[in-house]
Design a protein around this motif. Structure first.
Motif, mmCIF file in Angstrom:
data_model
loop_
_atom_site.group_PDB
_atom_site.id
_atom_site.type_symbol
_atom_site.label_atom_id
_atom_site.label_comp_id
_atom_site.label_asym_id
_atom_site.label_seq_id
_atom_site.Cartn_x
_atom_site.Cartn_y
_atom_site.Cartn_z
ATOM 1 N N VAL A 3 0.842 -1.201 0.000
ATOM 2 C CA VAL A 3 0.000 0.000 0.000
ATOM 3 C C VAL A 3 0.876 1.249 0.000
ATOM 4 O O VAL A 3 0.650 2.181 -0.780
ATOM 5 N N PHE A 4 1.883 1.282 0.856
ATOM 6 C CA PHE A 4 2.781 2.438 0.928
ATOM 7 C C PHE A 4 3.491 2.654 -0.408
ATOM 8 O O PHE A 4 3.622 3.788 -0.868
ATOM 9 N N ARG A 5 3.946 1.560 -1.019
ATOM 10 C CA ARG A 5 4.648 1.684 -2.303
ATOM 11 C C ARG A 5 3.741 2.251 -3.381
ATOM 12 O O ARG A 5 4.182 3.048 -4.206
ATOM 13 N N GLN A 6 2.477 1.870 -3.381
ATOM 14 C CA GLN A 6 1.532 2.403 -4.365
ATOM 15 C C GLN A 6 1.246 3.874 -4.095
ATOM 16 O O GLN A 6 1.282 4.698 -5.011
ATOM 17 N N VAL A 7 0.954 4.216 -2.848
ATOM 18 C CA VAL A 7 0.590 5.598 -2.503
ATOM 19 C C VAL A 7 1.752 6.552 -2.773
ATOM 20 O O VAL A 7 1.551 7.645 -3.310
ATOM 21 N N PHE A 8 2.955 6.135 -2.427
ATOM 22 C CA PHE A 8 4.111 7.019 -2.580
ATOM 23 C C PHE A 8 4.870 6.776 -3.883
ATOM 24 O O PHE A 8 5.913 7.382 -4.117
ATOM 25 N N ASP A 9 4.327 5.906 -4.744
ATOM 26 C CA ASP A 9 4.901 5.623 -6.062
ATOM 27 C C ASP A 9 6.392 5.343 -5.968
ATOM 28 O O ASP A 9 7.215 5.947 -6.647
ATOM 29 N N ASN A 10 6.735 4.416 -5.053
ATOM 30 C CA ASN A 10 8.132 4.087 -4.795
ATOM 31 C C ASN A 10 8.246 2.582 -4.546
ATOM 32 O O ASN A 10 7.983 2.108 -3.437
ATOM 33 N N ASP A 11 8.636 1.838 -5.576
ATOM 34 C CA ASP A 11 8.756 0.384 -5.463
ATOM 35 C C ASP A 11 9.896 -0.056 -4.553
ATOM 36 O O ASP A 11 9.983 -1.235 -4.196
ATOM 37 N N GLN A 12 10.773 0.869 -4.194
ATOM 38 C CA GLN A 12 11.911 0.534 -3.349
ATOM 39 C C GLN A 12 11.659 0.823 -1.867
ATOM 40 O O GLN A 12 12.509 0.528 -1.026
ATOM 41 N N LEU A 13 10.501 1.401 -1.551
ATOM 42 C CA LEU A 13 10.194 1.772 -0.173
ATOM 43 C C LEU A 13 10.135 0.535 0.711
ATOM 44 O O LEU A 13 9.422 -0.432 0.414
ATOM 45 N N THR A 14 10.908 0.540 1.770
ATOM 46 C CA THR A 14 10.948 -0.566 2.724
ATOM 47 C C THR A 14 10.559 -0.014 4.092
ATOM 48 O O THR A 14 11.215 0.894 4.603
ATOM 49 N N LEU A 15 9.489 -0.549 4.651
ATOM 50 C CA LEU A 15 9.001 -0.060 5.931
ATOM 51 C C LEU A 15 9.753 -0.690 7.097
ATOM 52 O O LEU A 15 10.093 -1.864 7.065
ATOM 53 N N ARG A 16 9.986 0.132 8.105
ATOM 54 C CA ARG A 16 10.528 -0.320 9.389
ATOM 55 C C ARG A 16 9.541 0.104 10.474
ATOM 56 O O ARG A 16 8.871 1.133 10.340
ATOM 57 N N ASP A 17 9.476 -0.655 11.541
ATOM 58 C CA ASP A 17 8.532 -0.348 12.611
ATOM 59 C C ASP A 17 8.742 1.035 13.224
ATOM 60 O O ASP A 17 7.785 1.655 13.683
ATOM 61 N N ASP A 18 9.976 1.534 13.230
ATOM 62 C CA ASP A 18 10.247 2.825 13.861
ATOM 63 C C ASP A 18 10.065 4.019 12.919
ATOM 64 O O ASP A 18 10.257 5.164 13.326
ATOM 65 N N MET A 19 9.651 3.770 11.680
ATOM 66 C CA MET A 19 9.485 4.864 10.718
ATOM 67 C C MET A 19 8.274 5.720 11.064
ATOM 68 O O MET A 19 7.255 5.219 11.542
ATOM 69 N N THR A 20 8.408 7.021 10.773
ATOM 70 C CA THR A 20 7.320 7.971 10.955
ATOM 71 C C THR A 20 7.097 8.694 9.624
ATOM 72 O O THR A 20 7.852 8.498 8.669
ATOM 73 N N ALA A 21 6.111 9.559 9.588
ATOM 74 C CA ALA A 21 5.803 10.305 8.367
ATOM 75 C C ALA A 21 7.009 11.112 7.883
ATOM 76 O O ALA A 21 7.222 11.245 6.675
ATOM 77 N N THR A 22 7.813 11.618 8.801
ATOM 78 C CA THR A 22 8.975 12.422 8.405
ATOM 79 C C THR A 22 10.052 11.591 7.718
ATOM 80 O O THR A 22 10.908 12.142 7.034
ATOM 81 N N ASP A 23 10.002 10.277 7.874
ATOM 82 C CA ASP A 23 10.991 9.395 7.249
ATOM 83 C C ASP A 23 10.647 9.051 5.801
ATOM 84 O O ASP A 23 11.477 8.482 5.085
ATOM 85 N N ILE A 24 9.435 9.373 5.378
ATOM 86 C CA ILE A 24 8.977 8.969 4.056
ATOM 87 C C ILE A 24 8.775 10.199 3.182
ATOM 88 O O ILE A 24 7.909 11.037 3.463
ATOM 89 N N GLU A 25 9.586 10.270 2.137
ATOM 90 C CA GLU A 25 9.526 11.408 1.226
ATOM 91 C C GLU A 25 8.149 11.506 0.580
ATOM 92 O O GLU A 25 7.603 10.518 0.098
ATOM 93 N N GLY A 26 7.583 12.699 0.617
ATOM 94 C CA GLY A 26 6.309 12.941 -0.024
ATOM 95 C C GLY A 26 5.091 12.730 0.864
ATOM 96 O O GLY A 26 3.958 12.861 0.410
ATOM 97 N N TRP A 27 5.315 12.403 2.141
ATOM 98 C CA TRP A 27 4.174 12.184 3.040
ATOM 99 C C TRP A 27 3.669 13.544 3.504
ATOM 100 O O TRP A 27 4.133 14.111 4.474
ATOM 101 N N ASP A 28 2.717 14.060 2.761
ATOM 102 C CA ASP A 28 2.076 15.323 3.109
ATOM 103 C C ASP A 28 0.603 15.052 3.391
ATOM 104 O O ASP A 28 0.190 13.893 3.479
ATOM 105 N N SER A 29 -0.196 16.105 3.518
ATOM 106 C CA SER A 29 -1.601 15.918 3.884
ATOM 107 C C SER A 29 -2.378 15.147 2.810
ATOM 108 O O SER A 29 -3.238 14.325 3.123
ATOM 109 N N VAL A 30 -2.074 15.398 1.552
ATOM 110 C CA VAL A 30 -2.758 14.685 0.465
ATOM 111 C C VAL A 30 -2.364 13.212 0.476
ATOM 112 O O VAL A 30 -3.213 12.319 0.373
ATOM 113 N N ALA A 31 -1.078 12.942 0.615
ATOM 114 C CA ALA A 31 -0.604 11.556 0.669
ATOM 115 C C ALA A 31 -1.197 10.843 1.884
ATOM 116 O O ALA A 31 -1.503 9.653 1.818
#
Length: 78
Positions: free
Chosen positions: A10-38
Motif C-alpha cells: 500500500v505504501f509503495r503504491q501511494v508514494f509511487d516508490n517500489d523501493q520503499l521498505t518499511l521499518r517499525d520505527d518509521m514515521t511520516a517524516t521518514d517517508i519522502e512525499g508524506w504530506d496531507s494529500v498523501a
C-alpha cells in the motif's frame, strides 16, 4: 502475504516508490512525499487493502509504522 508485506505494498503504491521498505520505527517524516494529500490517500489505501475503516484521526494519532501494524493486527486476520 503477511501484514507487513501487504502494508508495504500500500505504501509503495501511494508514494509511487517500489523501493520503499518499511521499518517499525518509521514515521511520516521518514517517508519522502508524506504530506496531507498523501496521508488521505494512504488512509483510503489501507482501508481498502485491509477492509477496515479508521475513526476520526486514528491514523494521524499513530506514532510510527509499528503502532500502525499493531493496530491492524488487532483488526484483520493475518
Amino acid at each position: 502475504m503477511d501484514l507487513h508485506a501487504r502494508l508495504e505494498d500500500v505504501f509503495r503504491q501511494v508514494f509511487d516508490n517500489d523501493q520503499l521498505t518499511l521499518r517499525d520505527d518509521m514515521t511520516a517524516t521518514d517517508i519522502e512525499g508524506w504530506d496531507s494529500v498523501a496521508h488521505i490517500n494512504l488512509m483510503f489505501g489501507i482501508e481498502q487493502a485491509f477492509g477496515i475503516r479508521f475513526k476520526g484521526n486514528e491514523l494521524a494519532d499513530m506514532t510510527n509504522i509499528g503502532e500502525l501494524k499493531q493496530f491492524l493486527s488487532g483488526k484483520v486476520p493475518c
